[in-house]
Design a protein around this motif. Structure first.
Motif, short mmCIF file in Angstrom:
data_model
loop_
_atom_site.label_atom_id
_atom_site.label_comp_id
_atom_site.label_asym_id
_atom_site.label_seq_id
_atom_site.Cartn_x
_atom_site.Cartn_y
_atom_site.Cartn_z
N ILE A 1 45.74 45.03 40.06
CA ILE A 1 46.81 44.68 38.85
C ILE A 1 47.57 45.66 38.32
O ILE A 1 46.66 46.82 38.03
CB ILE A 1 45.98 43.75 37.62
N HIS B 1 47.06 36.84 38.89
CA HIS B 1 46.18 37.78 39.54
C HIS B 1 44.69 37.27 39.21
O HIS B 1 43.73 36.98 39.97
CB HIS B 1 46.11 39.12 39.14
N GLU C 1 40.61 42.04 42.28
CA GLU C 1 41.81 42.01 42.26
C GLU C 1 42.56 43.46 42.01
O GLU C 1 41.67 44.15 41.52
CB GLU C 1 42.46 41.00 41.05
#
Ligand code: PMP
Length: 303
Positions: free
Chosen positions: A38, A55, A36
């Motif tokens: 973020i 996320h 991910e």
């Protein structure tokens, strides 16, 4: 690049130099990782991680697609994200959780243990300083996205980014700010690491998840904010030439945020500068972080 002092790795905060993995890790050879990206924003209420839980839910969804067990809970990964930002004394603005097949054999179906890390660094503006105001020049790549029955675009997996690298590096070599890929259908897909929005007559048009794209959280944020503000949003198949004919065009993603596109393949888009709808969407989006847009969905998750 400024590396962080501390990284969360397999359950512990480690010094940067100690957060290593072996060269015989499965993921290094076969792309078997999911990850991910973020952002952490400074808000009037203090640092906030934007849509942290959404996320990390997608992280688990990506792992599920690849049948990769993650030996931590969603709450533990969320806590790890917070912990690593704090350990680095809130000097970073971007988080990178990654789960990957580690040591345990080289069979393609080997049940290797899953290692998990959360790194963080200062991203700043991904596509370059001041592009949020000026826009970028983009091109359509000679590389297509993978067909939907080959590699699932809905997983954010390390291996997918071989495609993204071909698109982004080709664009850069040719002097463009970013590349846009077509799907195997020949219709528009997305940018190398960003979703696309086209504006026609004041309405937003974006390519559907069936067009070999990652279902972006920024894309979802924009769709939600736009509809709440009374702007129509239409998800639809779009052919390449609409990039040249639309009134406004922008790309979006956690790293790219909302980056206007002022030309595609040498053709000026609209007035060649960010248009009113793009500006409005930027205002609504960045307003979440200075308090001008109410956070009515609880997207700002406090540190
Ligand atoms: N498409 C691709 C291929 C991406 O890598 C990204 C960035 N994660 C996006 C779209 C945008 O997704 P998000 O808004 O969730 O960051």
């Amino acid at each position: 690049m400024q590396y962080p002092d501390w990284i969360w790795h397999n359950g512990a905060i480690k010094r940067w130099a100690e957060a290593t993995t072996h060269v015989m890790s499965h993921a290094l050879h076969y792309g078997s990782s999911v990850f991910e990206g973020i952002r952490c924003y400074q808000t009037p209420q203090g640092p906030a991680i934007f849509r942290l839980t959404d996320h990390n839910r997608r992280l688990f969804a990506s792992a599920k697609i690849y049948d990769m067990p993650v030996p931590y809970s969603l709450d533990q990964i969320n806590a790890a994200c917070r912990e690593v930002i704090r350990a680095n004394e809130n000097t970073t603005d971007y988080l990178r959780p990654v789960a990957y097949r580690g040591l345990g054999g080289f069979g393609l179906s080997a049940d290797t243990p899953t290692d998990v890390a959360v790194a963080t660094w200062k991203m700043g503006q991904y596509l370059g300083a001041s592009v949020l105001e000026t826009g970028i020049d983009a091109c359509v790549s000679s590389w297509q996205r993978f067909a939907p029955n080959t590699i699932p675009a809905g997983a954010k997996a390390g291996g997918n980014y071989l495609s993204g690298q071909l698109v982004a590096r080709e664009a850069r070599r040719l002097g463009f700010g970013e590349g846009i890929a077509l799907a195997s259908t020949g219709l528009l897909s997305e940018g190398a690491g960003e979703n696309l929005f086209l504006v026609f007559d004041g309405a937003l048009h974006t390519t559907p998840v069936s067009a070999a794209l990652l279902n972006g959280i920024t894309r979802n944020t924009i769709i939600t904010l736009a509809r709440d503000a009374g702007i129509d949003v239409i998800e639809r198949d779009l052919p390449r030439e609409y990039l040249y004919l639309c009134d406004e065009l922008f790309m979006c993603g956690t790293a790219a945020e909302i980056t206007p596109i002022r030309s595609v393949d040498g053709r000026q888009v609209g007035a060649g500068k960010p248009g009113p709808v793009t500006r409005r969407i930027q205002e609504l989006f960045f307003g979440l972080f200075d308090g001008k847009t109410p956070d009515k969905y609880g997207w700002l998750e406090a540190l």
